[in-house]
Design a protein around this motif. Sequence first.
Motif, mmCIF file in Angstrom:
data_model
loop_
_atom_site.group_PDB
_atom_site.id
_atom_site.type_symbol
_atom_site.label_atom_id
_atom_site.label_comp_id
_atom_site.label_asym_id
_atom_site.label_seq_id
_atom_site.Cartn_x
_atom_site.Cartn_y
_atom_site.Cartn_z
ATOM 1 N N HIS A 1 0.854 -1.192 0.000
ATOM 2 C CA HIS A 1 0.000 0.000 0.000
ATOM 3 C C HIS A 1 0.887 1.237 0.000
ATOM 4 O O HIS A 1 2.030 1.204 0.472
ATOM 5 N N GLY A 2 0.353 2.318 -0.543
ATOM 6 C CA GLY A 2 1.005 3.618 -0.467
ATOM 7 C C GLY A 2 0.436 4.416 0.690
ATOM 8 O O GLY A 2 -0.788 4.490 0.857
ATOM 9 N N LYS A 3 1.299 5.005 1.499
ATOM 10 C CA LYS A 3 0.841 5.719 2.686
ATOM 11 C C LYS A 3 -0.089 6.872 2.330
ATOM 12 O O LYS A 3 -1.027 7.191 3.075
ATOM 13 N N ASN A 4 0.138 7.505 1.177
ATOM 14 C CA ASN A 4 -0.644 8.685 0.795
ATOM 15 C C ASN A 4 -1.777 8.356 -0.174
ATOM 16 O O ASN A 4 -2.233 9.246 -0.902
ATOM 17 N N ASP A 5 -2.229 7.128 -0.181
ATOM 18 C CA ASP A 5 -3.299 6.700 -1.085
ATOM 19 C C ASP A 5 -4.599 7.431 -0.762
ATOM 20 O O ASP A 5 -5.111 7.327 0.345
ATOM 21 N N PRO B 1 1.666 -12.525 8.050
ATOM 22 C CA PRO B 1 1.690 -11.864 6.750
ATOM 23 C C PRO B 1 2.880 -10.909 6.612
ATOM 24 O O PRO B 1 3.423 -10.428 7.618
ATOM 25 N N ARG B 2 3.256 -10.622 5.383
ATOM 26 C CA ARG B 2 4.276 -9.628 5.098
ATOM 27 C C ARG B 2 3.579 -8.372 4.592
ATOM 28 O O ARG B 2 2.531 -8.444 3.956
ATOM 29 N N TYR B 3 4.177 -7.221 4.880
ATOM 30 C CA TYR B 3 3.546 -5.961 4.478
ATOM 31 C C TYR B 3 4.612 -4.948 4.091
ATOM 32 O O TYR B 3 5.577 -4.739 4.833
ATOM 33 N N THR B 4 4.441 -4.342 2.924
ATOM 34 C CA THR B 4 5.324 -3.279 2.458
ATOM 35 C C THR B 4 4.497 -2.027 2.217
ATOM 36 O O THR B 4 3.529 -2.054 1.446
ATOM 37 N N GLU B 5 4.872 -0.954 2.904
ATOM 38 C CA GLU B 5 4.180 0.324 2.727
ATOM 39 C C GLU B 5 5.165 1.337 2.153
ATOM 40 O O GLU B 5 6.272 1.512 2.671
ATOM 41 N N PHE B 6 4.764 2.001 1.079
ATOM 42 C CA PHE B 6 5.610 2.998 0.441
ATOM 43 C C PHE B 6 5.267 4.371 1.029
ATOM 44 O O PHE B 6 4.176 4.895 0.788
ATOM 45 N N PRO B 7 6.183 4.983 1.782
ATOM 46 C CA PRO B 7 5.856 6.186 2.555
ATOM 47 C C PRO B 7 5.568 7.425 1.713
ATOM 48 O O PRO B 7 4.879 8.327 2.183
ATOM 49 N N LYS C 1 6.166 0.100 -8.429
ATOM 50 C CA LYS C 1 7.141 -0.214 -7.381
ATOM 51 C C LYS C 1 6.908 -1.620 -6.817
ATOM 52 O O LYS C 1 7.854 -2.334 -6.506
ATOM 53 N N THR C 2 5.648 -1.987 -6.686
ATOM 54 C CA THR C 2 5.342 -3.329 -6.182
ATOM 55 C C THR C 2 5.940 -4.393 -7.087
ATOM 56 O O THR C 2 6.574 -5.351 -6.618
ATOM 57 N N SER C 3 5.760 -4.236 -8.390
ATOM 58 C CA SER C 3 6.140 -5.284 -9.339
ATOM 59 C C SER C 3 7.635 -5.538 -9.390
ATOM 60 O O SER C 3 8.069 -6.613 -9.812
ATOM 61 N N ILE C 4 8.441 -4.550 -8.965
ATOM 62 C CA ILE C 4 9.899 -4.725 -9.004
ATOM 63 C C ILE C 4 10.484 -4.909 -7.603
ATOM 64 O O ILE C 4 11.701 -4.811 -7.420
ATOM 65 N N THR C 5 9.614 -5.176 -6.631
ATOM 66 C CA THR C 5 10.107 -5.449 -5.281
ATOM 67 C C THR C 5 11.007 -6.682 -5.305
ATOM 68 O O THR C 5 10.579 -7.753 -5.764
ATOM 69 N N PRO C 6 12.241 -6.569 -4.844
ATOM 70 C CA PRO C 6 13.164 -7.708 -4.898
ATOM 71 C C PRO C 6 12.599 -8.952 -4.203
ATOM 72 O O PRO C 6 12.121 -8.880 -3.069
ATOM 73 N N GLY C 7 12.627 -10.053 -4.912
ATOM 74 C CA GLY C 7 12.214 -11.326 -4.337
ATOM 75 C C GLY C 7 10.729 -11.609 -4.362
ATOM 76 O O GLY C 7 10.304 -12.700 -3.956
ATOM 77 N N LEU C 8 9.906 -10.665 -4.836
ATOM 78 C CA LEU C 8 8.453 -10.831 -4.756
ATOM 79 C C LEU C 8 7.972 -12.072 -5.500
ATOM 80 O O LEU C 8 7.246 -12.898 -4.949
ATOM 81 N N TRP C 9 8.368 -12.215 -6.745
ATOM 82 C CA TRP C 9 7.825 -13.301 -7.560
ATOM 83 C C TRP C 9 8.441 -14.646 -7.184
ATOM 84 O O TRP C 9 7.752 -15.674 -7.228
ATOM 85 N N ASP C 10 9.704 -14.640 -6.795
ATOM 86 C CA ASP C 10 10.293 -15.879 -6.281
ATOM 87 C C ASP C 10 9.565 -16.313 -5.016
ATOM 88 O O ASP C 10 9.311 -17.510 -4.805
ATOM 89 N N TRP C 11 9.230 -15.333 -4.170
ATOM 90 C CA TRP C 11 8.467 -15.633 -2.946
ATOM 91 C C TRP C 11 7.127 -16.251 -3.304
ATOM 92 O O TRP C 11 6.738 -17.290 -2.741
#
Length: 227
Positions: A168-172, A194-200, A209-219
């Motif tokens: 999620h984006g913090k300023n959504d 669960p894992r959570y990534t927030e873009f400040p 940004k989500t699609s190029i998160t390192p390791g996302l698709w391997d995960w």
Amino acid sequence: MAQLFELRNFVNSKGEVLPYRILKPLDYDPTKKYPLVVSLPYGGQPGTDWIRQIEGSVAAELLSTDDNRKKYPAFIFIPHCPPGSGWGGIPYYPSIDSLVFDAISSLNTQFNIDSERRYVTGLSRGGYGAWNFICKRPDLFAAAIPVCGGGDTALASRAISVAVWAFHGKNDKNVPVSGSRDMINAMKNAGGHPRYTEFPDEGHNIWYKTSITPGLWDWLFSQRAND
């Protein structure tokens, strides 16, 4: 992209019809089992335009490239949503989730799909859907990537067996960041991990940004049900 995907219809026992598109793995071998990725389109496309709806299936667009089809051989499933409906999770908004669940189950009779490696992802309306799908039918999915979505925290405990990486984006300003935060906290409080990534510094448009998160698709493709 539409040329890659086969257009099909699923009809349930009530006669309800779900148009969908499906992409087979590259060099599909029917003797091998493959994972299934359910890519839920976001809102904004005409409900009757089956080509335009594919534009909202952001994960399907990424995973259908030649490089990713070689790296992550999988079936990619895109259900189509009629006007005025959604994938569930949004209060007071009609949902076709049960119809999609039946369609997903029917694929097992047509293809050699690994029942322990079914995944769901979506952005915005699709993000709500991803949360809703794993809460309603955790038995169907091994993992989910909900992006700028939300859900019913009262149902979160049902999904603790599903691997989740939410974004999620913090300023959504379209979907409040509390939607993801609350679901993540509810899962943790129920014993989930669960894992959570927030873009400040980001708003609603975070897929790039989500699609190029390192390791996302391997995960994602390493997840198996009951692990």
